[in-house]
Design an enzyme around this catalytic site. Sequence first.
Site, mmCIF file in Angstrom:
data_model
loop_
_atom_site.group_PDB
_atom_site.id
_atom_site.type_symbol
_atom_site.label_atom_id
_atom_site.label_comp_id
_atom_site.label_asym_id
_atom_site.label_seq_id
_atom_site.Cartn_x
_atom_site.Cartn_y
_atom_site.Cartn_z
ATOM 1 N N LYS A 78 -1.040 2.891 6.075
ATOM 2 C CA LYS A 78 -1.457 3.872 5.499
ATOM 3 C C LYS A 78 -0.750 3.963 4.277
ATOM 4 C CE LYS A 78 0.501 7.172 8.278
ATOM 5 N NZ LYS A 78 0.689 6.454 9.003
ATOM 6 N N THR A 79 -0.068 3.490 3.595
ATOM 7 C CA THR A 79 0.616 3.503 2.596
ATOM 8 C C THR A 79 0.125 2.062 1.832
ATOM 9 O OG1 THR A 79 2.838 4.350 3.101
ATOM 10 C CG2 THR A 79 3.300 3.237 1.452
ATOM 11 N N ASP B 27 -0.398 10.848 -0.389
ATOM 12 C CA ASP B 27 0.522 10.069 0.734
ATOM 13 C C ASP B 27 1.186 11.094 1.146
ATOM 14 O OD1 ASP B 27 1.378 7.524 2.176
ATOM 15 O OD2 ASP B 27 2.805 7.038 1.122
ATOM 16 N N GLN C 21 3.711 12.955 12.655
ATOM 17 C CA GLN C 21 4.944 13.091 11.660
ATOM 18 C C GLN C 21 5.610 13.862 10.987
ATOM 19 O OE1 GLN C 21 5.136 8.922 9.939
ATOM 20 N NE2 GLN C 21 3.897 8.003 10.861
HETATM 21 N N1 LIG Z 1 -3.313 -5.733 7.448
HETATM 22 C C1 LIG Z 1 -1.800 -5.514 7.752
HETATM 23 N N2 LIG Z 1 -1.379 -6.944 7.894
HETATM 24 C C2 LIG Z 1 0.144 -7.578 7.744
HETATM 25 N N3 LIG Z 1 0.899 -6.523 7.807
HETATM 26 C C3 LIG Z 1 0.699 -5.228 7.333
HETATM 27 C C4 LIG Z 1 -1.346 -4.643 7.237
HETATM 28 N N4 LIG Z 1 -1.098 -3.202 7.159
HETATM 29 C C5 LIG Z 1 0.025 -2.734 6.955
HETATM 30 N N5 LIG Z 1 1.129 -4.558 7.285
HETATM 31 C C6 LIG Z 1 2.343 -4.004 7.746
HETATM 32 O O1 LIG Z 1 2.847 -2.516 8.047
HETATM 33 C C7 LIG Z 1 4.036 -2.124 7.929
HETATM 34 C C8 LIG Z 1 4.318 -0.597 7.490
HETATM 35 O O2 LIG Z 1 3.263 -0.533 6.243
HETATM 36 P P1 LIG Z 1 2.951 0.698 6.137
HETATM 37 O O3 LIG Z 1 4.419 1.043 5.585
HETATM 38 O O4 LIG Z 1 1.713 1.210 4.920
HETATM 39 O O5 LIG Z 1 2.652 2.182 6.609
HETATM 40 P P2 LIG Z 1 2.430 3.113 7.367
HETATM 41 O O6 LIG Z 1 1.009 3.806 7.780
HETATM 42 O O7 LIG Z 1 2.618 4.162 5.825
HETATM 43 O O8 LIG Z 1 3.724 3.808 7.992
HETATM 44 P P3 LIG Z 1 4.199 4.614 8.596
HETATM 45 O O9 LIG Z 1 3.534 6.098 8.672
HETATM 46 O O10 LIG Z 1 5.118 4.760 9.169
HETATM 47 O O11 LIG Z 1 5.012 5.316 7.220
HETATM 48 C C9 LIG Z 1 4.364 -2.697 6.450
HETATM 49 O O12 LIG Z 1 5.578 -3.808 6.741
HETATM 50 C C10 LIG Z 1 3.315 -3.049 5.678
HETATM 51 O O13 LIG Z 1 3.908 -4.114 5.253
#
Ligand SMILES: Nc1ncnc2c1ncn2[C@@H]1O[C@H](COP(=O)(O)OP(=O)(O)OP(=O)(O)O)[C@@H](O)[C@H]1O
Length: 702
Positions: A36-37, A220, A251
Amino acid sequence: MKELQKLLADLNPEQRVAVTWPEGPVLILAGAGSGKTRVLAYRIAYLIGHKGVKPQNVLAVTFTNKAAEEMAQRVQNLLEGEMKPLWLGTFHSACVRILRRDGEYVGYARNFSIFDETDSLSILKEIMKELKLSEREYNPKAIRSRISGAKNALVGPEGYPVSNRYTEQVVRVYAAYNARLRQYNGLDFDDLLLKVVELLSGYENVKDIYSDRFRHILVDEYQDTNRAQYLIVQLLSSKHRNIFVVGDDDQSIYGFRGADINNILDFEKDFPDVKTVRLEQNYRSTRLILNAASSVVRNNVGRMGKELWTENEEGEKLVLIEAADEEDEAMMICENLFRSGRNLRDFVILYRTNAQSRPIEETMRRAGLPYIVVGGMRFYERKEVKDIIAYMRLVVNPKDSVSLKRIVNSPKRGIGPAVVGRLERFAGEQGISLYESILRIEEIEEIQERYMNALRGFRNVIEKAKASVDELGAAELMSQMIDDVGYIRELEQERTREAGSRIENVRELLSSAVSYEERATDRSIRGFLTEVSLFTAIDGWNEKQEAVTLMTVHNAKGLEFPVVFISGLEDGLFPHSSSFESPSELEEERRLFYVSMTRAKEKVYLSHARERTRFGGPMPSFPSRFLKEIPEDLIDTEKSKFSQFDVGDIVRHPDWGVAKVLRLEGDGDDVRAVLRFEAGFEKLVMLKYAGLTRASKEDQWG
DNA sequence: GTCAATAATTTTTTT
DNA sequence: AATTATTGAC
Ligand SMILES: Nc1ncnc2c1ncn2[C@@H]1O[C@H](COP(=O)(O)OP(=O)(O)OP(=O)(O)O)[C@@H](O)[C@H]1O
């Protein structure tokens, strides 16, 4: 600039749809670690780099200042060229920015102070004294939390429901508190949001300026927005309706301070033409960790429901550490940490409450393991630091009587409550601020010469600083003030270790001002004070340092670590006992546990202790009910060497040799075991005296 | 007004 | 256990 093809190559198809969606409201609803981030960062880069959107037309809101910094870094890496005019920060920092420009509409001069909780509390106590309310009957902290809750729900004193004598008094205090804030030209944390809502909803012209400007708004961690933040988003996006929010209902962990999970659950109702994108692939964790976390959060009702999957390998089982007490728990954590042979920065130790860090810290210190604690007693909350800050706040905003009262006798000038009371009376009669009454001290009768001289000295240093507030940078002004009032000199005379560490803290404050000046465009003390007010523990965390990190689960939101220890998994602690009566609060605790587990990339350790010190004495503790929600076959258990034994276990008695446990009775401190020894005899022993140890494999006997 | 001794209270999480 | 508030002596 990164080419479009290259930019999109880092994303999966769903992420790509989200990032390149043309216009209108977008909701990214996705589980932990699904990117997401990342999508948010790429969206900003896409808009600015490929759609010709100007940075100044974008507002991006993150949950912490640190997350904002990281986001800026990521976007900068994807783009080249200037992105400074981009608004990127927390709700609170964006609101301060708006209020510094346009706060006058709602009655605040640009130089307003930002009051933290301690300041709020001292104002409340002051008011309650005036209203003759006893602090026994009306706990000031309880009142503060009621007022804060009301503000977060946008309920003013007029609208506050009165149902009994208590709430009647709450309303009186609430109204007087607001009046006092205004008088002091100050806002508390909740006001920062509230006043922006008032401003944008009450002044069409102001709303037009900002809603015109922000063609794209991105938020976010949307699941943790409160009512006021929700309205701010609505108001700011009213013109262009390009609102891009990302979040995960599982979350949502800030309900206690007014965050409303319905903001995300109802987003599709608020914007019927929304494009909803679900991301279901997790890139962070092993399959096993993901399974465990999903099994837990499945026990909540009313979820939007998401099934996460991953291509990552299955990974190792979770390890459940069963310790005797908190010290033993810390020891076992350290042992596992050593055994794994990894870099220290790969680890985080999470806990529910800040107080739990202590025994862990002590154990790590003894073991010689470098560690960093995020949170707890914060740097900017120390007395000496708050004192210096109060001086500067008074210089910037002379109406800030909270700060004035804090420092008028620190360092000691012989000005006690009696003199301050006289000044307050004069101020009240003349309708002026407390500081103005010091400016006009000569007019006040019945103030003895020695007090008058002391106050003249005080006045001189404040006036001197006021004269150069626009010329000098933050650090220089502050250092001049410290010199002029002799703050360090006084401490030096004490010659104690305590005073020595205070001096160090004052110096550290100065160097943080120096580094602020190097970073910021506005070098003035005003900017520095704002930054300090909005600074949080996690903002100062350096993840690259080679050390184990200790923090609360709340602070770990949004972060990731190869190895995560979740400690204190006991009923009453995690979930916390305060959540027991309320199903919704218990669900929030469960989400907290879900967030904890999903921080891990490779390995999760869970720990609990059978006994924990609380309020001085040892109290029995029982494993968290959440542990039962993880399928057993995903967990390996590691027992303490002081472990309690189960019936059937083989143990070694220091005098009588190897035995089998036949029966166990009693609990807590008073457990007895019936043992059958190899020699054939049976004996009843007290566990706490017998000194039994778990027998090794070779000792097994039938 | 200041300082030290005693009593009371504290632990949920934080922008 | 440790921090903070209150009381009382000087
Ligand atoms: N398309 C992708 N290919 C490879 N790695 C990815 C991809 N998208 C995200 N990631 C990796 O997955 C991990 C989680 O990403 P991110 O922190 O953006 O997730 P999030 O959904 O915001 O997580 P959370 O809600 O748990 O905080 C990071 O290490 C990111 O680099």
